[in-house]
Design a protein around this motif. Structure first.
Motif: not given
Length: 142
Positions: A25, A39, A41, A43, A48, A50, A93, A95
């Motif tokens: 990421t 974005g 993500l 998980t 994933f 996304q 990005m 996560w």
């Protein structure tokens, strides 16, 4: 500039660690920043989900990198849209860890056209995929 968005679901490769997800990421964030893409993500360590958004050319470049990444397989595009405003403008990005049932609900939500409307079903109110993602992401960005 017209905003484009895309959401997909995929299977993480076996043995992928949290540290490797961090590295992926961070690398994606650098490329996404240059492409004008933001974005999220989600998980559970096995799968994933996304969501990415940005200008058409930047999104195409980013999605090409995603499709060619060796960190996951079985990529399934759940939805795509054109127009509107950024829904997750916070980072290029990020996560977020989720549990498997929460991820499953988000994946099975309505991603057609990345609609933001709520659809009433017999058993109650069903949220769209964007609604689900916002509720998962909310505690991490406030």
């Amino acid at each position: 500039m017209t905003l484009h968005a895309l959401v997909y679901f995929s299977q993480a490769i076996s043995g992928l660690t949290i540290d490797q997800i961090d590295d992926l990421t961070q690398d994606a964030a650098e490329h996404n920043h240059l492409a004008g893409v933001t974005g999220i993500l989600l998980t559970d360590g096995i799968h994933f989900l996304q969501y990415i958004e940005g200008p058409e050319d930047g999104l195409a470049l980013t999605y090409s990198r995603i499709l060619n990444a060796r960190s996951h397989t079985e990529i399934v595009e759940l939805g795509r849209s054109r127009g509107g405003q950024r829904r997750f403008p916070y980072r290029s990005m990020r996560w977020i860890p989720v549990d498997e049932p929460e991820l499953r609900i988000a994946v099975r939500s309505d991603w057609r056209g990345l609609a933001q409307r709520r659809v009433r079903l017999i058993e109650g109110i069903s949220h769209t995929g964007i609604d689900r993602m916002r509720s998962v992401v909310g505690p991490y960005i406030n």
